[in-house]
Design a protein around this motif. Sequence first.
Motif, PDB file in Angstrom:
ATOM      1  N   PHE A 133       6.201   9.404  14.998  1.00 59.03           N
ATOM      2  CA  PHE A 133       6.434  10.787  15.424  1.00 59.03           C
ATOM      3  C   PHE A 133       7.531  10.939  16.484  1.00 59.03           C
ATOM      4  O   PHE A 133       7.483  11.854  17.297  1.00 59.03           O
ATOM      5  N   ILE A 153       0.005  14.651   8.478  1.00 61.61           N
ATOM      6  CA  ILE A 153       0.418  13.348   7.950  1.00 61.61           C
ATOM      7  C   ILE A 153      -0.802  12.515   7.563  1.00 61.61           C
ATOM      8  O   ILE A 153      -0.768  11.740   6.613  1.00 61.61           O
ATOM      9  N   ASN A 154      -1.917  12.674   8.291  1.00 58.46           N
ATOM     10  CA  ASN A 154      -3.138  11.931   7.958  1.00 58.46           C
ATOM     11  C   ASN A 154      -3.899  12.540   6.783  1.00 58.46           C
ATOM     12  O   ASN A 154      -4.861  11.946   6.300  1.00 58.46           O
ATOM     13  N   VAL A 196       0.146  15.537  13.182  1.00 58.74           N
ATOM     14  CA  VAL A 196      -0.548  14.266  12.917  1.00 58.74           C
ATOM     15  C   VAL A 196      -1.637  14.507  11.866  1.00 58.74           C
ATOM     16  O   VAL A 196      -1.801  13.715  10.933  1.00 58.74           O
ATOM     17  N   MET A 211      -5.426   3.049   5.018  1.00 57.05           N
ATOM     18  CA  MET A 211      -6.582   3.910   4.766  1.00 57.05           C
ATOM     19  C   MET A 211      -6.158   5.370   4.716  1.00 57.05           C
ATOM     20  O   MET A 211      -6.698   6.160   3.938  1.00 57.05           O
ATOM     21  N   LEU A 212      -5.176   5.717   5.543  1.00 59.57           N
ATOM     22  CA  LEU A 212      -4.733   7.102   5.631  1.00 59.57           C
ATOM     23  C   LEU A 212      -3.655   7.438   4.601  1.00 59.57           C
ATOM     24  O   LEU A 212      -3.166   8.562   4.564  1.00 59.57           O
ATOM     25  N   ARG A 265     -10.929  14.675  13.672  1.00 60.82           N
ATOM     26  CA  ARG A 265     -11.624  14.970  14.926  1.00 60.82           C
ATOM     27  C   ARG A 265     -11.201  14.003  16.029  1.00 60.82           C
ATOM     28  O   ARG A 265     -11.077  14.385  17.190  1.00 60.82           O
ATOM     29  N   ARG A 310      -3.333  12.780   3.794  1.00 60.22           N
ATOM     30  CA  ARG A 310      -3.254  12.070   2.510  1.00 60.22           C
ATOM     31  C   ARG A 310      -4.455  11.156   2.295  1.00 60.22           C
ATOM     32  O   ARG A 310      -4.639  10.629   1.201  1.00 60.22           O
ATOM     33  N   CYS A 311      -5.242  10.928   3.338  1.00 65.26           N
ATOM     34  CA  CYS A 311      -6.393  10.015   3.240  1.00 65.26           C
ATOM     35  C   CYS A 311      -7.308  10.460   2.100  1.00 65.26           C
ATOM     36  O   CYS A 311      -7.764  11.604   2.071  1.00 65.26           O
ATOM     37  N   TYR A 348     -11.972  13.371   7.816  1.00 66.08           N
ATOM     38  CA  TYR A 348     -12.599  14.222   8.841  1.00 66.08           C
ATOM     39  C   TYR A 348     -12.740  13.469  10.166  1.00 66.08           C
ATOM     40  O   TYR A 348     -12.444  14.002  11.242  1.00 66.08           O
ATOM     41  N   LEU A 349     -13.170  12.213  10.094  1.00 61.89           N
ATOM     42  CA  LEU A 349     -13.321  11.421  11.319  1.00 61.89           C
ATOM     43  C   LEU A 349     -11.985  11.319  12.055  1.00 61.89           C
ATOM     44  O   LEU A 349     -11.910  11.502  13.269  1.00 61.89           O
ATOM     45  N   LEU A 350     -10.905  11.031  11.307  1.00 62.39           N
ATOM     46  CA  LEU A 350      -9.584  10.897  11.945  1.00 62.39           C
ATOM     47  C   LEU A 350      -9.111  12.232  12.503  1.00 62.39           C
ATOM     48  O   LEU A 350      -8.495  12.292  13.571  1.00 62.39           O
ATOM     49  N   ARG A 373     -14.572  11.820   4.220  1.00 58.55           N
ATOM     50  CA  ARG A 373     -15.265  11.525   5.467  1.00 58.55           C
ATOM     51  C   ARG A 373     -14.307  10.847   6.463  1.00 58.55           C
ATOM     52  O   ARG A 373     -14.259  11.216   7.630  1.00 58.55           O
ATOM     53  N   GLN A 374     -13.541   9.850   5.991  1.00 56.46           N
ATOM     54  CA  GLN A 374     -12.589   9.189   6.881  1.00 56.46           C
ATOM     55  C   GLN A 374     -11.551  10.186   7.376  1.00 56.46           C
ATOM     56  O   GLN A 374     -11.135  10.154   8.535  1.00 56.46           O
ATOM     57  N   TYR A 414       0.804  -1.215   0.000  1.00 51.83           N
ATOM     58  CA  TYR A 414       0.000   0.000   0.000  1.00 51.83           C
ATOM     59  C   TYR A 414       0.839   1.269   0.000  1.00 51.83           C
ATOM     60  O   TYR A 414       0.298   2.357   0.058  1.00 51.83           O
ATOM     61  N   VAL A 415       2.185   1.107  -0.011  1.00 49.72           N
ATOM     62  CA  VAL A 415       3.013   2.297  -0.196  1.00 49.72           C
ATOM     63  C   VAL A 415       2.953   2.620  -1.683  1.00 49.72           C
ATOM     64  O   VAL A 415       3.054   1.732  -2.526  1.00 49.72           O
TER      65      VAL A 415
END
Lengths: 377, 377
Positions: B304, A64-65, A61, B263-264, A79, A67-68, A75-77, A72-73, A16-17
């Motif tokens: 991190f 780095i997140n 964080v 996922m991210l 929050r 890139r999702c 935004y969830l992460l 919706r995912q 998945y990279v």
Amino acid sequence: MAHNNPSRNLAEVPDYVPDEYSDGTASLHASLLQTWWGNMRGKVDIAPHKDLTIENITENVHMINSRCPDPRQKYLLERLVTHIHDFARETRLSTGEWMAAIQFLTSVGKICSDVRQKVVLKRESSQEFILLSDVLGLSLLVDSIDHPKPPASTEGTVLGPFHTHDAANEPNGSTISHDPDGEPCLVLCTVKNMAGEPIANVKIDIWETDSKGFYDVQYADREGPDGRTVMESDAHGVFWFKAIVPVPYPIPHDGPVGQLLKMLGRHPYRPSHMHFMFAKEGYDHLITALYLRDDPYETSDAVFGVKESLIVDLGTVNAEQAQKYGVKEGGKLMTYDFVLVSDEETRRLREKEAMVAMKKLGRKMKLYRGLPVPDVD
Amino acid sequence: MAHNNPSRNLAEVPDYVPDEYSDGTASLHASLLQTWWGNMRGKVDIAPHKDLTIENITENVHMINSRCPDPRQKYLLERLVTHIHDFARETRLSTGEWMAAIQFLTSVGKICSDVRQKVVLKRESSQEFILLSDVLGLSLLVDSIDHPKPPASTEGTVLGPFHTHDAANEPNGSTISHDPDGEPCLVLCTVKNMAGEPIANVKIDIWETDSKGFYDVQYADREGPDGRTVMESDAHGVFWFKAIVPVPYPIPHDGPVGQLLKMLGRHPYRPSHMHFMFAKEGYDHLITALYLRDDPYETSDAVFGVKESLIVDLGTVNAEQAQKYGVKEGGKLMTYDFVLVSDEETRRLREKEAMVAMKKLGRKMKLYRGLPVPDVD
């Protein structure tokens, strides 16, 4: 130590990279990563990616997140990370407390073995994470958000961990509980739409404990379903069955969730209730329950499920009913008229409430598959 | 269904329900509960305990949790419930998303089996909850809060899931890695206090991967510890050993945490590093690591952990060193001077930072066992 496992080197990049990183040399890795983060730098106003501190770790964080690919995912992460970090900052969470939380979650997870999720043995906890969500009030909150109810419709409540998928389809009039110690109770219900018209062929799951407060699945020697059934409403929207009077019972409290309740000085009891779940295409899925009035736990339900509109007063079977339904005169009688809401009306109400809530928070949001995400260009 | 389990009735109250509720009659239960909640009503300004809504459920869960006798646990739960509920409200969390989260946590918990926590098999995840905390930035945040570092002291970083308690105590000069493919690296260090004075007899745990990026515990056929040791500083605060040059490696990513990273759109790599942990009575426990400069993952560590002050430039062993330490001239050399902080200084700094942070939040707080709790009369 023997090294007889397949060798691994930097070339072995997880699938998945992104492809461009799987060339196989560390130096190319380095240059590509520089490009990658270089591009990120251009898109997000970021603090340095090292030397992270109490103050700047959250934004990093998020960066780095970011890139999702799913908004919706993402935004969830975003929050989730914000709230988890704020929690640690506001409490000045100690390493010892953090480790206790890790061990608590591990113990919750361990009790959720495959076997226990299929058949819940007596005095072993089922789906402990659902119970955890239940006792923290999260389950009721999520149901309230996802299944908003217009006035005059039947309110929802917590599902709990004891619904199964193996109950038999049975006709109206069936006896759903075979506990000889239970007090018989005739249950007469209707299911209608918001216009007051009966709805036929609604699939209704019903489940309750036995007279001792145990669901069938809590018995190690369970041979099949009892105290549960699946029915269909008839052409008049009617469904009826013979059950027993519900009793209060404690949620499984021999596991980590029980330890949590103990720490909090809370009791594990739920008031007497009978579960109902309604499914029919075009209507919002309704998970609810009926509660008995004046139960000792009416105002202290361990999982916060009681609603006034779902509390019933048991009546008494009269002579006519006794003859019509084949039960004893003078026995207990439970009646209720359920009202379902259409999928469409629920969707409109859910989306409207979501956007009102987002506006109150002062956030510029839009709907994505019916759920809010940041409205960015 | 057979009912051959011991019978249960309302008299069978769990041992942690206060004594006055264990009389054994439902009616007494009811009256005592009324008294109990009646008293609660007098102490807490509460909304009704039934008919809980999106708006009022949080205050009600707080009210019910407020019986917790420990002020710190009560505060932790109050903040946890607030953040979990705010998360659901801000995201308008759907039932499907909630169930996905329950299933995710369950899968994280399942992978943490007893066996796997003792011996981590290759391609099976160890202590997945720690990894989850690591990739969300929580681990580094908690370390930063709990172990504040005054200027000139050595910074801490994430522990990770690969420390064990079975490494042998070895004298200075020991060879800690026996991987024939590793590039030898002489490591020369000192450990001093804030006044620059050497500290003798500090217990130092050291651990690193082999040349393939695997810790010993990731091998199914592990026969004993390798790539790890426990040393003591000598009278001059010196400790030294023969290791191998660290390499980058991915954190275990074949479990649910790997799925989350996927996922991210995140990679699972950590930059090359060697772990160190320092323990000596009177000094704050230091968990840290040294990182190699210019590692491809220096600014994108999956957990991190990188800090500029912990990045080292490898040197070269000269002729004198080669002779003195019994290694080859021209080989790699890593040097570092660690600085420990006293327990007392750390405690003062931690408490000061906590009270400053609480003041910023506008909360009236006091310290309880060194950690903040609401300052109520």
